[in-house]
Design a protein around this motif. Structure first.
Motif, PDB file in Angstrom:
ATOM      1  N   SER A  30      -6.911   6.777   0.276  1.00 37.10           N
ATOM      2  CA  SER A  30      -6.071   6.510   1.449  1.00 37.10           C
ATOM      3  C   SER A  30      -6.345   7.514   2.562  1.00 37.10           C
ATOM      4  O   SER A  30      -6.368   7.155   3.747  1.00 37.10           O
ATOM      5  CB  SER A  30      -4.593   6.559   1.055  1.00 37.10           C
ATOM      6  OG  SER A  30      -4.299   5.602   0.068  1.00 37.10           O
ATOM      7  N   ALA A  53      -2.864   6.844   6.589  1.00 40.23           N
ATOM      8  CA  ALA A  53      -3.149   7.116   5.184  1.00 40.23           C
ATOM      9  C   ALA A  53      -1.925   6.841   4.309  1.00 40.23           C
ATOM     10  O   ALA A  53      -2.046   6.279   3.210  1.00 40.23           O
ATOM     11  CB  ALA A  53      -3.600   8.564   5.018  1.00 40.23           C
ATOM     12  N   ALA A  56      -1.592   3.094   3.964  1.00 38.50           N
ATOM     13  CA  ALA A  56      -2.620   2.577   3.057  1.00 38.50           C
ATOM     14  C   ALA A  56      -2.289   2.902   1.606  1.00 38.50           C
ATOM     15  O   ALA A  56      -2.530   2.095   0.698  1.00 38.50           O
ATOM     16  CB  ALA A  56      -3.978   3.170   3.437  1.00 38.50           C
ATOM     17  N   PHE A  57      -1.707   4.068   1.360  1.00 44.01           N
ATOM     18  CA  PHE A  57      -1.350   4.464  -0.007  1.00 44.01           C
ATOM     19  C   PHE A  57      -0.263   3.546  -0.565  1.00 44.01           C
ATOM     20  O   PHE A  57      -0.351   3.086  -1.708  1.00 44.01           O
ATOM     21  CB  PHE A  57      -0.882   5.912  -0.003  1.00 44.01           C
ATOM     22  CG  PHE A  57      -0.461   6.418  -1.349  1.00 44.01           C
ATOM     23  CD1 PHE A  57      -1.398   6.722  -2.326  1.00 44.01           C
ATOM     24  CD2 PHE A  57       0.893   6.587  -1.650  1.00 44.01           C
ATOM     25  CE1 PHE A  57      -1.002   7.191  -3.572  1.00 44.01           C
ATOM     26  CE2 PHE A  57       1.283   7.041  -2.893  1.00 44.01           C
ATOM     27  CZ  PHE A  57       0.334   7.348  -3.849  1.00 44.01           C
ATOM     28  N   GLY A  60      -1.693  -0.084  -0.888  1.00 42.56           N
ATOM     29  CA  GLY A  60      -2.667  -0.119  -1.977  1.00 42.56           C
ATOM     30  C   GLY A  60      -2.012  -0.009  -3.341  1.00 42.56           C
ATOM     31  O   GLY A  60      -2.434  -0.669  -4.304  1.00 42.56           O
TER      32      GLY A  60
END
Length: 353
Positions: A30, A53, A56-57, A60
């Motif tokens: 990420s 980030a 995205a973490f 994801g």
């Protein structure tokens, strides 16, 4: 049925599970995604790629967990991810503040700075130190603690052990009101009573009285909660042996909750150490050493930081001294907290097997 068959059936019922290193690998990925998107979009702020980030973490985590494990496990993982992201977001400003203070403060922070006052040094000149302000802060906070801790602890004991009826409700109400009092209001109250009406003059003790008004409700609230955590069985066992209630409180209740009470007192001290408004109204400031907190103006670290920065124009020797004093103030509070933790651990009740 053999043990191997039972183990095989349990494994088949459990389903697929992501490895333990999955969150760390996803976090690294990420960060790479955030840096890549920021570089491609020409974003210069670290906050922007950090938020990318974090997003995205979280996304994801849910997507991979839902596809490999199950939607229920994915919801559990996303809740954990949100907690970690919130923790990091809260930690980043604190870490940034400490880093900036250390980076700027170490320029002039040395033995000379801690053992000398401003004396005859002008604000625009290099040299000088923070000794007079550090001494003033130690005396003012110490006097406020001597006033606040006995009053706060005894008030909490009354509310938990004896308080019943209208008086206890009134005390609780006023403690709640005092918790939200702005520091400038406490300073104005002491200014009108101690200096205007009683004509006692500006001094470090006058500032300590205002600081104690801010400290008492914090001590009362924290001590009250710690006393409530003491099991009633301990009180009942002591009373069943014929021990008077006052002695039960002194020998059983207070030692059991001593660690929590000490932590609450340190939180209260940290609350008042950085206050500037009461000091500005009641103590004023001086560039010379005043070891008598009961007479004449006295310096303090918050006031010293304010004056040095106000006279610096954003650069120069006064600017460096302001950052060094801020670092000294942070170190002072940190040392107090470490000392309180050591005392709490030393005085904590010993438990045996």
């Amino acid at each position: 049925m053999s043990n191997a068959t039972v183990t095989e059936k349990r494994s088949s019922l459990r389903g697929a599970t992501l490895p333990k290193w999955f969150p760390w690998a996803l976090a690294v990925g990420s960060v790479g995604v955030g840096l890549g998107i920021s570089a491609a979009a020409g974003l210069d702020s670290n906050i922007q790629w950090g938020l990318i980030a974090a997003l995205a973490f979280v996304v994801g985590t849910y997507g991979i967990s839902a596809s490999v494990e199950s939607p229920r496990q994915a919801r559990d993982r996303i809740a954990t991810s949100l907690v970690w992201v919130a923790f990091i977001i809260a930690l980043v400003p604190l870490a940034s503040l400490i880093w900036e203070t250390v980076e700027q403060g170490v320029k002039v922070l040395d033995g000379y700075f801690l053992t000398h006052s401003m004396g005859v040094v002008a604000d625009t000149e290099p040299g000088g130190g923070v000794y007079h302000a550090l001494l003033g802060t130690l005396q003012q906070v110490g006097l406020a603690t001597l006033v606040s801790v006995p009053v706060g602890v005894l008030t909490a004991i009354y509310l938990v052990e004896y308080g019943r009826g209208k008086l206890a409700k009134a005390v609780t109400f006023f403690v709640d009101v005092m918790t939200g009092i702005p520091s400038i209001v406490a300073g104005l109250f002491i200014l009108s009573l101690w200096i205007v009406i009683l004509d006692m003059g500006y001094s470090g003790f006058a500032g300590s009285l205002a600081l104690s008004i801010l400290m008492i409700p914090v001590v009362v609230r924290s001590t009250e909660e710690m006393l409530k955590l003491v099991p009633n069985e301990l009180r009942e066992a002591s009373l069943a042996l014929g021990v008077p209630k006052w002695r039960t409180i002194l020998k059983v209740v207070l030692p059991t909750s001593f660690g929590g009470i000490t932590t609450g007192v340190m939180l209260a001290i940290a609350r008042i150490t950085g206050e500037t408004a009461p000091v500005l109204l009641l103590v004023w400031g001086t560039n010379f050493i005043n070891t008598n907190p009961f007479s004449d103006p006295q310096a303090s670290l918050p006031m010293y930081i304010y004056l040095q920065y106000a006279n610096s124009g954003g650069s120069g020797a006064a600017y460096d001294r302001a950052w060094a004093a801020a670092l000294t103030l942070i170190a002072f509070i940190m040392i107090l907290n470490l000392g309180a933790r050591g005392i709490a651990r030393w005085k904590a009740p010993k438990t045996g097997r």
